[in-house]
Design a protein around this motif. Structure first.
Motif, PDB file in Angstrom:
ATOM      1  N   THR A 178       0.845  -1.181   0.000  1.00  0.00           N
ATOM      2  CA  THR A 178       0.000   0.000   0.000  1.00  0.00           C
ATOM      3  C   THR A 178       0.885   1.237   0.000  1.00  0.00           C
ATOM      4  O   THR A 178       2.091   1.140   0.212  1.00  0.00           O
ATOM      5  CB  THR A 178      -0.969  -0.001   1.207  1.00  0.00           C
ATOM      6  OG1 THR A 178      -1.884   1.084   1.055  1.00  0.00           O
ATOM      7  CG2 THR A 178      -0.250   0.163   2.530  1.00  0.00           C
TER       8      THR A 178
ATOM      9  N   ILE B 274      -7.170  -4.218  -0.129  1.00  0.00           N
ATOM     10  CA  ILE B 274      -7.549  -4.833   1.158  1.00  0.00           C
ATOM     11  C   ILE B 274      -9.040  -5.139   1.226  1.00  0.00           C
ATOM     12  O   ILE B 274      -9.450  -6.136   1.808  1.00  0.00           O
ATOM     13  CB  ILE B 274      -7.101  -3.954   2.360  1.00  0.00           C
ATOM     14  CG1 ILE B 274      -7.223  -4.722   3.683  1.00  0.00           C
ATOM     15  CG2 ILE B 274      -7.885  -2.660   2.428  1.00  0.00           C
ATOM     16  CD1 ILE B 274      -6.296  -5.862   3.872  1.00  0.00           C
TER      17      ILE B 274
ATOM     18  N   SER C 287     -20.564   1.019   2.164  1.00  0.00           N
ATOM     19  CA  SER C 287     -19.704   1.934   1.423  1.00  0.00           C
ATOM     20  C   SER C 287     -18.317   1.915   2.054  1.00  0.00           C
ATOM     21  O   SER C 287     -18.181   1.793   3.274  1.00  0.00           O
ATOM     22  CB  SER C 287     -20.311   3.340   1.501  1.00  0.00           C
ATOM     23  OG  SER C 287     -19.412   4.289   0.984  1.00  0.00           O
ATOM     24  N   VAL C 288     -17.300   2.052   1.236  1.00  0.00           N
ATOM     25  CA  VAL C 288     -15.922   1.987   1.734  1.00  0.00           C
ATOM     26  C   VAL C 288     -14.956   2.731   0.836  1.00  0.00           C
ATOM     27  O   VAL C 288     -15.191   2.870  -0.357  1.00  0.00           O
ATOM     28  CB  VAL C 288     -15.440   0.518   1.840  1.00  0.00           C
ATOM     29  CG1 VAL C 288     -15.414  -0.184   0.508  1.00  0.00           C
ATOM     30  CG2 VAL C 288     -14.060   0.432   2.495  1.00  0.00           C
ATOM     31  N   GLY C 289     -13.870   3.185   1.404  1.00  0.00           N
ATOM     32  CA  GLY C 289     -12.733   3.650   0.612  1.00  0.00           C
ATOM     33  C   GLY C 289     -12.479   5.130   0.682  1.00  0.00           C
ATOM     34  O   GLY C 289     -11.360   5.577   0.493  1.00  0.00           O
TER      35      GLY C 289
ATOM     36  N   ASP D  21     -21.620   2.783   6.436  1.00  0.00           N
ATOM     37  CA  ASP D  21     -20.398   3.402   5.933  1.00  0.00           C
ATOM     38  C   ASP D  21     -19.269   2.838   6.785  1.00  0.00           C
ATOM     39  O   ASP D  21     -19.315   2.917   8.014  1.00  0.00           O
ATOM     40  CB  ASP D  21     -20.500   4.928   6.093  1.00  0.00           C
ATOM     41  CG  ASP D  21     -19.257   5.633   5.581  1.00  0.00           C
ATOM     42  OD1 ASP D  21     -18.397   4.981   4.953  1.00  0.00           O
ATOM     43  OD2 ASP D  21     -19.141   6.851   5.815  1.00  0.00           O
TER      44      ASP D  21
ATOM     45  N   TYR E 299     -15.321   2.654   7.771  1.00  0.00           N
ATOM     46  CA  TYR E 299     -13.993   3.285   7.692  1.00  0.00           C
ATOM     47  C   TYR E 299     -12.949   2.308   8.222  1.00  0.00           C
ATOM     48  O   TYR E 299     -13.103   1.746   9.313  1.00  0.00           O
ATOM     49  CB  TYR E 299     -13.972   4.579   8.524  1.00  0.00           C
ATOM     50  CG  TYR E 299     -12.567   5.056   8.777  1.00  0.00           C
ATOM     51  CD1 TYR E 299     -11.860   5.733   7.792  1.00  0.00           C
ATOM     52  CD2 TYR E 299     -11.938   4.787   9.983  1.00  0.00           C
ATOM     53  CE1 TYR E 299     -10.548   6.133   8.006  1.00  0.00           C
ATOM     54  CE2 TYR E 299     -10.629   5.187  10.206  1.00  0.00           C
ATOM     55  CZ  TYR E 299      -9.941   5.859   9.212  1.00  0.00           C
ATOM     56  OH  TYR E 299      -8.649   6.244   9.423  1.00  0.00           O
TER      57      TYR E 299
ATOM     58  N   GLN F 213      -8.604   0.641   7.035  1.00  0.00           N
ATOM     59  CA  GLN F 213      -7.400   0.800   6.212  1.00  0.00           C
ATOM     60  C   GLN F 213      -6.736  -0.561   5.979  1.00  0.00           C
ATOM     61  O   GLN F 213      -6.984  -1.502   6.731  1.00  0.00           O
ATOM     62  CB  GLN F 213      -6.381   1.663   6.957  1.00  0.00           C
ATOM     63  CG  GLN F 213      -6.928   2.943   7.503  1.00  0.00           C
ATOM     64  CD  GLN F 213      -5.910   3.691   8.326  1.00  0.00           C
ATOM     65  OE1 GLN F 213      -5.412   3.184   9.327  1.00  0.00           O
ATOM     66  NE2 GLN F 213      -5.585   4.900   7.918  1.00  0.00           N
TER      67      GLN F 213
ATOM     68  N   THR G 161      -3.726   6.909  12.466  1.00  0.00           N
ATOM     69  CA  THR G 161      -4.351   6.472  11.212  1.00  0.00           C
ATOM     70  C   THR G 161      -3.906   7.275   9.987  1.00  0.00           C
ATOM     71  O   THR G 161      -4.022   6.795   8.865  1.00  0.00           O
ATOM     72  CB  THR G 161      -5.894   6.617  11.284  1.00  0.00           C
ATOM     73  OG1 THR G 161      -6.194   8.018  11.463  1.00  0.00           O
ATOM     74  CG2 THR G 161      -6.499   5.798  12.401  1.00  0.00           C
TER      75      THR G 161
ATOM     76  N   ASP H 217      -5.558   9.976   9.210  1.00  0.00           N
ATOM     77  CA  ASP H 217      -6.778  10.683   8.795  1.00  0.00           C
ATOM     78  C   ASP H 217      -7.189  11.715   9.838  1.00  0.00           C
ATOM     79  O   ASP H 217      -6.995  11.507  11.040  1.00  0.00           O
ATOM     80  CB  ASP H 217      -7.934   9.684   8.636  1.00  0.00           C
ATOM     81  CG  ASP H 217      -7.818   8.896   7.351  1.00  0.00           C
ATOM     82  OD1 ASP H 217      -7.877   9.511   6.276  1.00  0.00           O
ATOM     83  OD2 ASP H 217      -7.632   7.666   7.425  1.00  0.00           O
TER      84      ASP H 217
ATOM     85  N   ARG I 287      -7.249  12.318   4.518  1.00  0.00           N
ATOM     86  CA  ARG I 287      -5.844  12.144   4.916  1.00  0.00           C
ATOM     87  C   ARG I 287      -5.211  13.462   5.333  1.00  0.00           C
ATOM     88  O   ARG I 287      -5.484  14.498   4.739  1.00  0.00           O
ATOM     89  CB  ARG I 287      -5.036  11.565   3.758  1.00  0.00           C
ATOM     90  CG  ARG I 287      -5.542  10.278   3.175  1.00  0.00           C
ATOM     91  CD  ARG I 287      -5.360   9.079   4.027  1.00  0.00           C
ATOM     92  NE  ARG I 287      -4.007   8.872   4.487  1.00  0.00           N
ATOM     93  CZ  ARG I 287      -3.606   7.746   5.092  1.00  0.00           C
ATOM     94  NH1 ARG I 287      -4.444   6.749   5.288  1.00  0.00           N
ATOM     95  NH2 ARG I 287      -2.366   7.616   5.508  1.00  0.00           N
TER      96      ARG I 287
ATOM     97  N   ASN J   5      -6.376  10.037  -2.483  1.00  0.00           N
ATOM     98  CA  ASN J   5      -7.338   8.958  -2.643  1.00  0.00           C
ATOM     99  C   ASN J   5      -8.113   9.191  -3.945  1.00  0.00           C
ATOM    100  O   ASN J   5      -9.000  10.024  -4.019  1.00  0.00           O
ATOM    101  CB  ASN J   5      -8.278   8.977  -1.426  1.00  0.00           C
ATOM    102  CG  ASN J   5      -9.134   7.734  -1.341  1.00  0.00           C
ATOM    103  OD1 ASN J   5      -9.517   7.179  -2.365  1.00  0.00           O
ATOM    104  ND2 ASN J   5      -9.451   7.308  -0.134  1.00  0.00           N
TER     105      ASN J   5
ATOM    106  N   ARG K 150      -5.561   4.303  -3.029  1.00  0.00           N
ATOM    107  CA  ARG K 150      -4.656   5.111  -2.233  1.00  0.00           C
ATOM    108  C   ARG K 150      -3.322   5.216  -2.957  1.00  0.00           C
ATOM    109  O   ARG K 150      -2.765   4.210  -3.359  1.00  0.00           O
ATOM    110  CB  ARG K 150      -4.499   4.312  -0.950  1.00  0.00           C
ATOM    111  CG  ARG K 150      -3.968   5.007   0.186  1.00  0.00           C
ATOM    112  CD  ARG K 150      -4.138   4.038   1.371  1.00  0.00           C
ATOM    113  NE  ARG K 150      -2.949   4.137   2.168  1.00  0.00           N
ATOM    114  CZ  ARG K 150      -2.791   3.505   3.314  1.00  0.00           C
ATOM    115  NH1 ARG K 150      -3.730   2.720   3.778  1.00  0.00           N
ATOM    116  NH2 ARG K 150      -1.685   3.643   3.983  1.00  0.00           N
TER     117      ARG K 150
END
Ligand code: WTA
Length: 649
Positions: free
Chosen positions: A266, A312, A388-390, A414, A416, A418, A503, A505, A520, A526, A531
């Protein structure tokens, strides 16, 4: 901030075919409190319930965040392939494990039962062993979204090899770097893949990549499209013929809980991608537990995650969570736009998916293309949970997803998390948490969140605080190290705020304790949920130019990459912008290519020579106010304020 609350629709619980795992918020809060107050008791109970250990663990956890030396379920032995395949194949061999939906809707889909999966995985595992792959070796996988990619991951796990899946959109150069870093002897691929009606030349990319990888002795190729490929005798093998030599059952290798299951690269804030290593037991438990509680997965469910196995999300929620929980994973080789924008609706209705997990970037595209009447014909009656993701999902996109696909009857989570956290860390629990459009919501079990003031480094307690997001208690599915660079692991995650996992973020905790992710705070961009580090792109151009890569807001892709380039040559060659874009596509991947390139005479820098991105970002986003630029230097003669720096578009 939009803090409208959407309650779980009343009929959701009433119509639930199996009864939800959790009764509601009271149960969530009680279980969450327990997971933070007595983490070892909580995690030990979850691990025993959700995983199958061939030898029980004697110690739940040792280590600390300050030291970055966490280890879980010590003394335990298990095998990920056994947990994902054998135990379900034994209990119910005819249950469907994988449904494959091809790129083209005219081609037939495939179903693989758990009984058949055991055979496929065993044979490939036998074949890998015959190629000299041993426990701890890293096998690189470069494949499209087909069942064989999952066979490959699980075959590695079966013999204790570590898989390294490289997203099949990465270039040959990027693949070569990852194969070399992993020192893989075996690479598994296909003749080609298919996406959006186009052939993806996976074998050809592997051929180019391995030219510079003396470590590779075998390239195993699955026949998928039947397209022509070039062949290197002695190195290349067709899986289809080779696998006939191996028996349809081999036993799984007992692995220690902390043995690595996989490596996944990553992007971080420095140039070189980092190979994140995940453990077997801790990772699997994170996948299983969040699958159960965040998505409310039950064994009869059909879970459709659109995430590619090269990332991931694909690892945890296309492969491991659904399979470890024994449900059916629906995998889709294509794109949401081919042959039409209703493709996701088709896949969901055709395979009676109960869950649909996707990224805001796809939703934004569909929102701009789909009218209600386009999708009315599809039977979505089995669908229960949306996810939802990302990247942060904007409230209007959230509402569109909830209304148009969910028909206001479903629950939308949603999530969140990594690559490094292995599984969700902040999410609304399906059917449980009152939802706020655009908000990741509340911490998952065992995740003790902290918002930290980036200036003082102090934790900001209570609600209505903004800062950077950190975690103050270890959890089982956290990454254990960065391959070959434990110092970088410590510096990136544990040495920024001592005693915390950082993180990267920014976040805001609202009046109800809900967490809003603000994106971020480091040099990571993103783009469409992918990423990518700005410095990775900058260093790929270093030979030709000095570059500042800036992420700017974009309606479709969330953020778009803009490159501000100062060439090393006095003359600006015609078409240089396209050349630079092509260079990035070839040396990294198409998704890393800038949407816009600006050629400038010089980049604005501080007196000590650091590029002042803040100014460039403001220029590119059209902001007029530059802040204090008294220390900014630029050698363009007539230009003190840097504005006319942009010479051409
Ligand atoms: C971002 C993807 C807001 C975030 C699973 C994080 C999100 C990075 C969300 C990790 C979300 C992921 N809301 N932002 N629901 N999910 N992100 O490693 O910036 O590819 O740090 O893992 O994506 O990206 P990665």
């Amino acid at each position: 901030m939009d803090s409208e609350v959407v309650h779980v629709p009343a009929e959701w619980r009433a119509q639930h075919p199996h009864g939800a795992h959790l009764t509601g918020m009271l149960e969530y809060r009680a279980l969450y409190e327990e997971s933070i107050r007595s983490p070892n008791t909580f995690w030990a109970k979850q691990a025993r319930e959700l995983l199958s250990f061939s030898h029980g663990f004697h110690t739940t956890h040792i280590g600390s965040l300050a030291k970055g030396n966490n280890a879980w379920f010590l003394g335990g032995e298990l095998n990920a392939s056994f947990c994902c395949v054998d135990r379900h194949a034994i209990a119910d061999p005819d249950r469907v494990a994988i449904i494959h939906e091809p790129d083209d809707s005219c081609d037939a889909s495939r179903e693989i039962t758990y009984g058949d999966l055991l055979g496929h995985v065993s044979r490939l595992a036998g074949c890998l062993r015959a190629q000299g792959v041993q426990k701890g070796d890293i096998v690189t996988i470069y494949m499209p979204m087909i069942p064989e990619a999952i066979f490959a991951m699980l075959a590695c796990a079966r013999i204790g090899a570590v898989h390294s899946v490289v997203f099949a959109g990465f270039s040959a150069d990027a693949l070569r770097d990852r194969i070399q870093d992993a020192n893989s002897k075996v690479v598994i691929t296909t003749d080609e893949g298919r996406r959006g009606g186009k052939a993806i030349p996976t074998k050809a990319v592997v051929d180019t990549a391995v030219r510079d990888c003396p470590c590779v002795s075998t390239v195993l190729t699955f026949k998928h499209t039947g397209g022509d490929v070039s062949w290197t005798a002695g190195r290349d093998m067709w899986c289809d013929e080779e696998l006939k030599k191996y028996p349809s059952y081999i036993s799984s290798e007992p692995m220690h809980s902390e043995d690595y299951l996989f490596l996944l690269y990553t992007s971080g804030s420095t140039g070189k991608p980092k190979g994140v290593l995940h453990s077997t037991a801790g990772y699997l438990l994170g996948a299983a537990m969040t699958g159960k509680y965040v998505f409310d997965i039950h064994p009869k469910d059909r879970f459709f995650c659109s995430g590619d196995i090269g990332w991931i999300t694909g690892h945890t929620y296309t492969v491991y969570a659904p399979l470890v929980l024994g449900c059916t994973t629906v995998i889709f080789e294509g794109t949401p736009a081919y042959p039409s924008f209703t493709r996701y609706w088709e896949v969901i209705s055709k395979h009676a998916a109960t869950h649909f997990y996707t990224a805001p970037t796809a939703l934004r595209l569909l929102k701009s293309k789909i009218k209600k009447r386009d999708v009315e014909e599809f039977n979505m009656s089995q669908l229960r949970v949306l996810g939802s993701v990302g990247e942060p999902i904007a409230p209007d996109t959230w509402k569109w997803f909830y209304n148009s696909m969910g028909d206001q009857k479903m629950t939308l989570t949603d999530t969140y998390w990594q690559t490094e956290t292995g599984s969700h860390i902040v999410a609304s629990l399906a059917g449980v948490t009152p939802m706020k459009p655009g908000c990741a919501s509340l911490p998952c079990f065992g995740i003790d969140l902290a918002i930290i003031d980036p200036v003082s480094g102090e934790e900001l307690k209570g609600n209505l605080v903004v800062g950077v997001l950190a975690i103050k208690q270890p959890w089982p599915s956290m990454a254990r190290t960065i391959k070959g660079n434990h110092d970088r692991y410590m510096d990136t995650y544990f040495n920024v705020y001592k005693g915390y996992y950082f993180t990267g973020d920014g976040a805001y905790r609202d009046q109800d304790g809900y967490i809003w992710i603000r994106g971020r705070v480091d040099d990571v961009v993103n783009v469409s949920g992918h990423r990518i580090s700005t410095s990775e792109i900058e260093s790929s151009l270093l030979e030709h130019a000095e570059t500042a890569i800036i992420g700017v807001p974009d309606e479709l892709t969330g953020e778009a990459i803009n490159a501000v380039v100062s060439l090393k040559t006095p003359v600006i060659p015609l078409g240089i912008e396209q050349e630079l874009i092509l260079h990035i596509r070839q040396s990294i991947a198409p998704f890393a290519a800038p949407k816009k390139v600006f050629i400038v005479k010089d980049l604005p820098k501080t007196r000590s020579g650091k590029i002042v991105r803040r100014i460039l970002r403001k220029l590119l986003t059209g902001e007029k106010e530059f802040g204090d630029i008294s220390t900014v230097r630029c050698s363009s003669p007539k230009n003190e304020k840097c504005q006319p720096l942009i010479l051409r578009l």
